[in-house]
Scaffold this active site. Structure first.
Site, PDB file in Angstrom:
ATOM      1  N   GLU A  37      72.886 -63.107 -44.476  1.00 55.61           N
ATOM      2  CA  GLU A  37      72.400 -64.060 -45.472  1.00 55.61           C
ATOM      3  C   GLU A  37      73.087 -63.861 -46.822  1.00 55.61           C
ATOM      4  OE1 GLU A  37      70.193 -66.723 -45.327  1.00 55.61           O
ATOM      5  OE2 GLU A  37      70.552 -66.432 -43.191  1.00 55.61           O
ATOM      6  N   CYS A 192      73.545 -82.998 -41.005  1.00 51.96           N
ATOM      7  CA  CYS A 192      73.287 -83.667 -42.284  1.00 51.96           C
ATOM      8  C   CYS A 192      74.240 -83.107 -43.336  1.00 51.96           C
ATOM      9  CB  CYS A 192      71.827 -83.447 -42.696  1.00 51.96           C
ATOM     10  SG  CYS A 192      71.276 -84.504 -44.059  1.00 51.96           S
ATOM     11  N   CYS A 199      73.645 -89.132 -38.186  1.00 55.99           N
ATOM     12  CA  CYS A 199      72.210 -89.436 -38.077  1.00 55.99           C
ATOM     13  C   CYS A 199      71.765 -89.666 -36.634  1.00 55.99           C
ATOM     14  CB  CYS A 199      71.868 -90.666 -38.911  1.00 55.99           C
ATOM     15  SG  CYS A 199      72.190 -90.444 -40.687  1.00 55.99           S
ATOM     16  N   CYS A 202      70.200 -86.514 -35.284  1.00 51.11           N
ATOM     17  CA  CYS A 202      69.312 -85.767 -36.184  1.00 51.11           C
ATOM     18  C   CYS A 202      67.847 -85.940 -35.769  1.00 51.11           C
ATOM     19  CB  CYS A 202      69.493 -86.241 -37.621  1.00 51.11           C
ATOM     20  SG  CYS A 202      68.442 -85.378 -38.813  1.00 51.11           S
ATOM     21  N   CYS A 208      63.684 -90.689 -42.027  1.00 50.34           N
ATOM     22  CA  CYS A 208      64.557 -90.285 -43.133  1.00 50.34           C
ATOM     23  C   CYS A 208      64.772 -91.434 -44.112  1.00 50.34           C
ATOM     24  CB  CYS A 208      65.894 -89.804 -42.583  1.00 50.34           C
ATOM     25  SG  CYS A 208      67.081 -89.326 -43.850  1.00 50.34           S
TER      26      CYS A 208
END
Length: 348
Positions: A37, A192, A199, A202, A208
């Site tokens: 991370e 995205c 899309c 997704c 959305c």
């Protein structure tokens, strides 16, 4: 928006499309997730993989990282940039060993006590490393949620970030939280995207705002631009008869903190005058200037290279060292200094 429906759709997407073979997803634990991370902040996955694998070989657990000299940590970080991350990583490892007995905390609040860890990173380490429920809101997840909820982030940054945290918390399930948070990061990274989102695949497609409006650029919108100031510095590349280069260690904080750089020429001295304190320099010549851009300014590096005929022994003490040109990887060098020295080594 139903959190149950949304999280179920996200998990279904993850099962058939999520990333599951990245190095930090294998033998997963809080330490391995934490290293990944921190490396992934401001850095692409493809770039991080090699650094991560080398880093984990050298520092397989928090104890080995805490016990290592900072110089060793910075040497393995060289080229990744944003070196405060490496300094914080080292400090946080020491904190975990000294204050938590070498075991990573189990709450967001305790995780945020560690240097370099904010709420989203804490949530990622807890959820991905220990499957503890905690929402995340990194840059990719922000973009996804802004588009889904129709939030123009920079219209009111503080208020809208609060909205996003509430939404992230609402959507985060109580089960399979590690898979869910990984899926959200993957959706932002691979579906995205900043450019043209895909899309059609997704899981948020039916709910959305950005897709309904076919207007993706305004969510989250563009961060207000600013003109970066320009700064310059003069540096020396001094080689001795043993083909060693003179390096100077930067102070522990600030730009390139703790890293080794070329000697910087003070403002009131010429390069030749400054070189004299290290011995007799010959063939001192100006090289092509190099521009390096930080997040908040441009730095133009004007470099002068020469060969030392004699050298003062006092510069062998910190913060100076003669480093063999064939062993540059043994010390932490900022990327532009690496580039300059590679050019010198190649006879450019």
């Amino acid at each position: 928006m139903s959190s149950q429906m949304s999280s179920t759709a996200v998990l279904t997407w993850f099962d058939h499309s999520g990333r599951k073979s990245l190095p930090w997803q294998q033998d997963r634990n809080p330490y391995r997730v934490w290293i990944s991370e921190i490396m992934l902040q401001q850095t692409q996955v493809a770039t991080v993989i090699g650094y991560y694998e080398t880093f984990m070989q050298r520092f397989p657990d928090v104890q080995s990282l805490a016990a290592a000299p900072l110089d060793d940590v910075l040497a393995l970080w060289a080229g990744l940039g944003y070196y405060s991350r490496a300094r914080n990583l080292h400090a946080a490892a020491k904190y975990v060993v000294e204050h938590f007995g070498g075991v990573f905390p189990k709450t967001v609040e305790d995780m945020c006590e560690l240097p370099g860890i904010g709420r989203s990173t804490a949530g990622a380490v807890l959820s991905l490393g220990s499957n503890i429920r905690a929402p995340i809101l990194d840059g990719n997840v922000k973009r996804v949620l802004c588009r889904v909820a129709g939030i123009r982030l920079y219209d009111d940054l503080r208020r809208n970030e609060q909205k996003l945290w509430l939404l992230a918390d609402e959507l985060t399930p109580t089960k399979r939280v590690a898979d869910y948070n990984q899926a959200m990061m993957d959706i932002g990274a691979t579906v995205c995207t900043r450019g043209t989102p895909n899309c059609g695949v997704c899981p948020f497609s039916q709910s959305c705002v950005a897709e309904a409006e076919q207007n993706f650029s305004v969510y989250p919108g563009s961060k207000p631009s600013k003109v970066l100031p320009e700064k310059s510095t003069r540096m020396l590349v001094l080689l001795n008869a043993r083909h060693e280069v003179l390096l100077q260690q930067r102070p522990p904080s600030g730009i390139w903190g703790g890293l080794w750089v070329l000697p910087e020429v003070p403002e009131l001295l010429s390069p030749g005058e400054f070189a004299e304190q290290f011995g007799q320099a010959t063939d001192l010549r100006a090289l092509e200037p190099l521009r390096h851009t930080f997040s908040h300014f441009h730095l133009d590096i004007h470099t002068y290279a020469g060969v030392m005929q004699g050298a003062s022994s006092r510069i062998m003490d910190a913060p100076w060292r003669w480093q063999p040109m064939v062993e540059l990887k043994a010390v932490g060098l900022p990327a532009p200094i690496q580039k300059l020295l590679k050019q010198i080594a190649a006879g450019a």
